[in-house]
Design an enzyme around this catalytic site. Structure first.
Site, PDB file in Angstrom:
ATOM      1  N   SER A  99      48.220  94.844  23.121  1.00  0.00           N
ATOM      2  CA  SER A  99      49.555  94.657  23.658  1.00  0.00           C
ATOM      3  C   SER A  99      50.055  93.240  23.336  1.00  0.00           C
ATOM      4  O   SER A  99      49.969  92.789  22.198  1.00  0.00           O
ATOM      5  CB  SER A  99      49.576  94.955  25.154  1.00  0.00           C
ATOM      6  OG  SER A  99      50.881  94.973  25.656  1.00  0.00           O
ATOM      7  N   ASP A 242      56.903  92.812  20.305  1.00  0.00           N
ATOM      8  CA  ASP A 242      55.530  92.409  20.607  1.00  0.00           C
ATOM      9  C   ASP A 242      54.589  93.237  19.730  1.00  0.00           C
ATOM     10  O   ASP A 242      55.037  94.120  18.991  1.00  0.00           O
ATOM     11  CB  ASP A 242      55.239  92.543  22.110  1.00  0.00           C
ATOM     12  CG  ASP A 242      54.940  93.954  22.554  1.00  0.00           C
ATOM     13  OD1 ASP A 242      55.462  94.906  21.925  1.00  0.00           O
ATOM     14  OD2 ASP A 242      54.193  94.143  23.525  1.00  0.00           O
ATOM     15  N   ASP A 244      52.513  95.776  19.903  1.00  0.00           N
ATOM     16  CA  ASP A 244      52.510  97.239  19.881  1.00  0.00           C
ATOM     17  C   ASP A 244      53.907  97.818  20.077  1.00  0.00           C
ATOM     18  O   ASP A 244      54.064  99.020  20.283  1.00  0.00           O
ATOM     19  CB  ASP A 244      51.521  97.815  20.889  1.00  0.00           C
ATOM     20  CG  ASP A 244      51.924  97.594  22.344  1.00  0.00           C
ATOM     21  OD1 ASP A 244      52.562  96.562  22.634  1.00  0.00           O
ATOM     22  OD2 ASP A 244      51.587  98.441  23.193  1.00  0.00           O
ATOM     23  N   ASP A 246      56.262  97.847  22.310  1.00  0.00           N
ATOM     24  CA  ASP A 246      56.838  98.433  23.519  1.00  0.00           C
ATOM     25  C   ASP A 246      57.693  97.425  24.276  1.00  0.00           C
ATOM     26  O   ASP A 246      58.255  97.758  25.326  1.00  0.00           O
ATOM     27  CB  ASP A 246      55.764  99.039  24.424  1.00  0.00           C
ATOM     28  CG  ASP A 246      54.792  98.013  24.997  1.00  0.00           C
ATOM     29  OD1 ASP A 246      54.840  96.837  24.584  1.00  0.00           O
ATOM     30  OD2 ASP A 246      53.973  98.394  25.860  1.00  0.00           O
TER      31      ASP A 246
END
Length: 451
Positions: A99, A242, A244, A246
């Site tokens: 993440s 970011d 990933d 999301d």
């Protein structure tokens, strides 16, 4: 080398690669997930971190050992996993992603059969199964699982996002846009989206190579150099993903970062112009969204922090939109995951159909000051401090669903213990810096005082 344990919570597993997070740990965690997911195939993807290659093989091994068929979709944004799970009718998904955490970390997110993060009860069951090693591998008679590749995943996600917006209206504006993917998983697909929308793209770090050229969380303090590039590039807007994809950060044409809270608010304001319905946000998200909901006469529900909690609230209240103030909009027409591509498409459509710049769209919203702090305090000591804070603010509305939230019509204070370290996070928002500073000062003094 340290053999300390990874952080395992209702949000998934994460840790420093080679220390807390190791291949054998991931195998056990995914095997535990197979124990609680219904029968069927499992979608597997990862973000672009180089360490993902290690855990990719560990995930496939775990799924094969549990007799599962894996659908491999490669390096993809986390929301893409959710789209593929829903469209393919899979039993769930595994995303290997750190993440927005530092590059030395990685992690595992488990999605359920509806393509969303596991609900709290199921996530807690997963944690228990993992810690107790209550899972079973397939026997030789049953046979190992297999895996197949699906290279249509990005196209499915892209099509779902494009269906949300007036593509031709955006194309007519011929926007020039800066896109910074920071070496993350979202670069190729976000660039493809922008090209399809007729945008000229000024690209920064679009290759999904896992090389982070600035700190990965899209916060103002991490993006100073990007703002300078945006200002010099003569673009209509700047978008930052970011790792990933999301979360989405937004710059105006002058290179000024709007702030993480504005992504959701800009999207929400535009969505409610077109359709009405309830919205759901978490208890740490800006008052801008309550103001927007009131302007359009729709209810705004607050839930505890966490994507799974927001999604659960959206489903319970029949919400047409929701998200978190960390740059994560959620549109159920695409999926039940925070989605930066949704944010890009909706903001560009707002610019096109309202004939307004990003700055002009932001200036339509009320301004609030916000502070985010933390204080060292063990969770066991928090309850007594909570009672003191409630007595200190007798006119506030009290919400104990996620720590302590004290709210008034134009301000709020949230104090919530961390799930991963002995600290209490303090967040306040209000009409001015002075109001917010006063709230934070009183909260910090109370939380820091001797019992």
């Amino acid at each position: 080398m340290s053999r300390s344990e990874p952080i395992v919570s209702v949000s998934g597993m994460r840790g420093v690669v080679g220390k807390e997070l190791r291949p054998e740990t991931v195998v056990c965690y995914v095997a535990a997930a197979c124990h609680i997911l219904p029968p069927g195939e499992v979608v597997v993807g990862r973000d672009s971190r180089p360490s993902g290659r290690i855990f990719y093989h560990a995930v496939l091994a775990a799924l094969a050992a549990c007799g599962r068929k894996a659908i491999d979709i490669g390096i993809v944004p986390t929301p893409t996993i959710g789209v593929v799970v829903r469209r393919s009718g899979a039993a769930g998904g595994v995303q290997i992603t750190g993440s927005h955490n530092p590059p030395e970390q990685n992690g595992i997110k488990i999605l359920d059969a509806e393509g969303k993060m596991l609900p709290a009860e199921q996530a807690q069951e997963l944690v228990q199964v993992f810690r107790q090693c209550r899972f079973a591998y397939a026997t030789s008679a049953e046979g190992a699982g297999s895996h197949v590749a699906n290279r249509l995943a990005g196209l499915w996600h892209l099509s779902a996002v494009l269906d949300l917006v007036d593509v031709e209206a955006i194309r007519r504006r011929r926007f020039r846009v800066l896109l910074d993917a920071n070496g993350g998983a979202g670069g190729p697909l976000a660039q493809r989206l922008l090209k399809h929308l007729g945008c000229e793209v000024v690209g920064l770090y679009l290759d999904a190579d896992g090389c982070f050229y600035h700190p990965p969380e899209p916060l103002a303090e991490n993006l100073l150099s990007v703002g300078e590039i945006v200002a010099a590039s003569q673009v209509d807007a700047g978008f930052v993903l970011d790792p990933d994809a999301d979360r989405l950060g937004v710059f105006d044409s002058c290179g000024k970062f709007l702030g993480e809270e504005y992504t959701l608010s800009l999207c929400l304001h535009h969505v409610l112009r077109k359709r009405r319905g309830p919205i759901v946000i978490n208890c740490a998200t800006s008052l801008m969204n309550e103001w927007i909901a009131a302007q359009f006469g729709v209810p705004c529900f607050r839930v505890p922090v966490g994507e799974a909690n927001v999604v659960r609230g959206m489903r319970e209240h029949g919400a047409i939109f929701g998200g978190e103030g960390n740059g994560g909009p959620i549109d159920p027409r695409v999926g039940w995951i925070r989605d930066s591509l949704v944010g890009i498409a909706l903001i560009l459509e707002a610019m096109a159909t309202e004939n307004a710049s990003v700055r002009e769209l932001a200036d339509q919203l009320p301004r609030f000051a916000m502070r985010k702090l933390k204080v060292s305090l063990a969770s066991a000591d928090f309850a007594e401090k909570t009672e003191r804070l409630i007595r200190m603010f007798p006119t506030a509305r009290v919400d104990l669903s996620d720590g302590l939230r004290l709210a008034w019509d134009d301000r709020w204070l949230l104090c919530r213990p961390s799930n991963t370290e002995p600290v209490v996070r303090v967040i306040a928002e209000g009409p001015s810096d002075q109001v917010v500073d006063d709230l934070c000062s009183q909260a910090l003094a109370t939380l820091s005082a001797d019992s």
